[in-house]
Each structure stands twice: as structure tokens, then as C-alpha cells.
Write a protein that holds these residues in place. Structure first.
Motif, short mmCIF file in Angstrom:
data_model
loop_
_atom_site.label_atom_id
_atom_site.label_comp_id
_atom_site.label_asym_id
_atom_site.label_seq_id
_atom_site.Cartn_x
_atom_site.Cartn_y
_atom_site.Cartn_z
N VAL A 1 0.85 -1.21 0.00
CA VAL A 1 0.00 0.00 0.00
C VAL A 1 0.88 1.25 0.00
O VAL A 1 0.64 2.21 -0.74
CB VAL A 1 -0.94 -0.01 1.22
N THR A 2 1.95 1.23 0.83
CA THR A 2 2.86 2.38 0.88
C THR A 2 3.48 2.62 -0.49
O THR A 2 3.54 3.75 -0.97
CB THR A 2 3.97 2.13 1.92
N GLY A 3 3.95 1.52 -1.11
CA GLY A 3 4.55 1.63 -2.43
C GLY A 3 3.58 2.18 -3.46
O GLY A 3 3.93 3.03 -4.28
N PHE A 4 2.33 1.72 -3.37
CA PHE A 4 1.30 2.18 -4.31
C PHE A 4 1.11 3.69 -4.19
O PHE A 4 1.12 4.43 -5.18
CB PHE A 4 -0.01 1.45 -4.03
N PHE A 5 0.96 4.16 -2.94
CA PHE A 5 0.74 5.59 -2.76
C PHE A 5 1.97 6.40 -3.16
O PHE A 5 1.87 7.53 -3.65
CB PHE A 5 0.33 5.89 -1.32
N LEU A 6 3.15 5.82 -2.94
CA LEU A 6 4.39 6.51 -3.34
C LEU A 6 4.40 6.72 -4.85
O LEU A 6 4.67 7.82 -5.34
CB LEU A 6 5.61 5.70 -2.90
N VAL A 7 4.08 5.65 -5.58
CA VAL A 7 4.08 5.73 -7.05
C VAL A 7 3.02 6.74 -7.51
O VAL A 7 3.28 7.59 -8.36
CB VAL A 7 3.82 4.34 -7.66
N VAL A 8 1.84 6.66 -6.90
CA VAL A 8 0.76 7.58 -7.30
C VAL A 8 1.18 9.03 -7.04
O VAL A 8 0.99 9.92 -7.88
CB VAL A 8 -0.53 7.26 -6.52
N SER A 9 1.80 9.26 -5.89
CA SER A 9 2.18 10.65 -5.57
C SER A 9 3.28 11.15 -6.50
O SER A 9 3.25 12.30 -6.94
CB SER A 9 2.62 10.76 -4.11
N VAL A 10 4.26 10.27 -6.81
CA VAL A 10 5.35 10.69 -7.71
C VAL A 10 4.79 11.01 -9.10
O VAL A 10 5.11 12.05 -9.70
CB VAL A 10 6.44 9.60 -7.79
#
Lengths: 164, 181
Positions: free
Chosen positions: B7-16
């Protein structure tokens, strides 16, 4: 390129939670000492920190956008103005420790409750014996506008997380 | 890899990706960033998108109105305007002589340091301007410039609030697109 992707993935997937307000970092506060008397953050706020707490973290019902913080952000609602070199504050904490020994419930042991004046902080700290939470904090803090901080007493132990 | 990391990785990618898209969509906009620093790593960034640009035969003039600069806190914006006496001195004006500048050509960006004359708080002082200019499509030149200044040189009292003061050294960065020049 592969190395960069690996580092990015590692940072994203292996990182742990930061015990900080991301909202404050967004406002440019990357360190704790601007607002807290303890350079590692937590508990007692400086006068500036109290103001920022109201400006950035509280809902300011009806206040103008550029208004100064209200008296609620001051020590004892502004009724008393301590000397500039002394920071006073108080708060109440509450916590309980729930233990079960076999089928017998040891029960809730609410511990906490501390008000400080001028002592800093208090937090329940699980003890090794008996499963009792104990309050282990006594501090007196003072700080100057130059951010030199003097304290005495136990090391700050916030909500039992930190160890001395 | 547990669910939290995914989930953290997903949000990181979305934010980038989101920030990248926002940055691209703003590529044609002008911006001014004023960076002041305080104790304990405090960074105060004032931002504005208003820059007026004028040119004549001898110099380029950049004018930044003070009032629209926003720092993210209304009260701090007011303190900024008070410190700079924005009602009395409503704009910062940088004038750089053409002879000090190297102008970019097609596929040949120009960068360097030039001496300019900055008028702020009613006082004019010479400042060093670092710049980079790149000629793009349709005759539009992308300009990035930065100036380091000391508030004391302009007789500005370093803002101080409830015991927290910012350092007198301030960095001002400008990004803008200029037609012609």
C-alpha cells in the motif's frame, strides 16, 4: 538506472513509519526544536510552538486568515505570562494496561493522569515486573529564545515508547 | 512483502506520478520562490506566480509584487508584508544590463552569473544573479534565475516571532517564460 530504481523501491517498501507530523514538514518544519523545548520533539511546546499549533493544526472557527493566535494558545489561556526564559505547560495523559494471566483477567489498570506545573511530561512506561504501568517522568524545563534548553529529572519517555 | 508495504509503495508511485504531472502542467507558468531559513531546520518558502517583465535597449527588468507572495500561513504573510513595508514599497525590482548577459540560441542554452541592481524595501543594491536561459519553441525562452541576498543590506529587520527569527540571508528563485528577449 537499475540502481536508482532499486534505491527508490527500497525507500518506498522497506521504510518504517516516522513518528512525526507530515503536515508540519509540509509547512517547512523539518525539525522539532522550532516548536518543542525538547529537541527530539514531543510534549512541552515553546510559545512559538503553541502559536503554530493553533495556526496550523487547529480549526480556527471564525478567525480571520491573518489573525494572531487566540489566548487559547497561551499558557493558562494568557492569564499568566511567564518570563521569556521559562516555558511552562501542562497536559493530562491517560493510559491503561490490560493483562491476562491464564484465564484470569488481571484487569485494567488505568495509569496516567498527570498535570504539570512546571514539570514536563509524564507517560506510562510498562515495567518488566507485575505488568504495571508506571509513570516515570519528572522534568523541569526552561528554555531561552536562543533554543538552549535546560532540564532536570528523568529523560522524557513519551507514552512509554522511549527508553531512557 | 506485507500489505502495508504494498500500500505504501502504491501511494508513493501515485504521488510521484501525480507530482510529475502537476509539474509538467505548470511548465509554462512563472513562479517566484523566496526561501528563508530559521532555527532547527525551519524553512519558510514564500511563493508567487506574479512577475512582470520589461525590456528595453539596454536592460531587462523583472518586477515582483510583494503582496501576492504566500508562505502557507496567513499570519506569516502579514508579517512578511509588514517586514518589507509592502504598502510603501510594493514591489522588488531587478534590473540587469543586457551587456551582463549571454543570450541563448537555438539548441544552445546560456548560463552564467551577472551583476544586477535590486531595488527592495526602497533601497537599491548590486546583487549577483545566477541564471540559465533556454530557447524553446515559438521563440519562448525559459529563464531560471536565483539571487542570494542579505536583508540587512536593504535595511530590512529580520522577522522574529515569539522568539523564532529567520536568518538575514534569503534566496530568491525565479522561473519564467519570456517571449522574445
Amino acid at each position: 538506472m537499475k540502481a536508482a530504481l532499486f534505491v527508490l523501491a527500497a525507500v518506498g517498501l522497506i521504510s518504517t513509519a516516522a513518528n512525526a507530523f507530515p503536515t508540519m514538514i509540509r509547512h517547512g518544519y523539518t525539525g522539532c526544536a522550532a516548536c518543542h523545548t525538547d529537541p527530539s520533539g514531543g510534549t512541552l511546546l515553546t510559545e512559538y510552538g503553541r502559536a503554530q499549533s493553533e495556526l496550523l493544526l487547529s480549526t480556527r472557527w471564525g478567525a480571520a486568515k491573518e489573525a494572531e493566535p487566540s489566548a487559547a494558545s497561551k499558557f493558562l489561556l494568557g492569564a499568566v505570562s511567564p518570563p521569556e526564559a521559562l516555558t511552562l505547560g501542562g497536559w493530562v495523559g491517560a493510559a491503561g494496561l490490560h493483562l491476562e494471566r491464564g484465564r484470569r483477567q488481571a484487569g485494567r489498570r488505568p495509569r496516567a493522569a498527570d498535570a504539570h506545573l512546571p514539570c514536563r511530561g509524564a507517560a506510562p512506561r510498562p515495567a518488566a515486573r507485575g505488568g504495571r504501568a508506571r509513570l516515570r517522568q519528572r522534568q523541569v524545563g526552561a528554555h531561552t529564545p536562543e533554543f538552549t534548553t535546560g532540564r532536570c529529572g528523568d529523560r522524557l519517555c513519551q507514552r512509554g515508547v522511549r527508553e531512557r | 512483502m506485507n500489505t502495508r508495504n504494498v500500500v505504501t509503495g502504491f501511494f508513493l508511485v501515485v504521488s510521484v506520478v501525480g507530482q510529475g504531472a502537476i509539474a509538467l502542467s505548470r511548465a509554462g507558468e512563472s513562479s517566484v520562490t523566496v526561501l528563508a531559513r530559521g532555527p532547527a531546520g525551519l524553512r519558510i518558502e514564500g511563493k508567487s506566480s506574479q512577475i512582470d517583465f520589461e525590456e528595453d535597449a539596454s536592460a531587462l527588468t523583472f518586477k515582483v509584487p510583494i503582496a501576492p507572495i504566500e508562505t502557507g500561513i496567513g499570519l506569516r504573510d502579514r508579517h512578511l508584508r509588514e517586514a518589507l513595508e509592502a504598502e510603501k514599497f510594493p514591489a522588488a525590482i531587478l534590473r540587469v544590463s543586457r551587456s551582463e548577459l549571454t543570450f541563448p540560441k537555438e539548441h544552445d542554452p546560456a548560463e552564467g552569473t551577472a551583476q544586477g541592481d535590486l531595488t527592495l524595501h526602497g533601497r537599491s543594491r548590486p546583487v549577483q544573479v545566477r541564471y540559465r536561459a533556454e530557447r524553446g519553441a515559438a521563440g519562448v525562452t525559459r529563464v531560471h534565475g536565483s539571487v542570494q541576498l542579505d536583508m540587512r543590506d536593504f535595511e530590512i529587520k529580520s522577522p522574529s516571532y515569539l522568539g523564532v527569527s529567520v536568518t538575514p540571508q534569503v534566496e530568491v528563485t525565479v522561473e519564467m517564460a519570456v517571449e522574445g528577449a
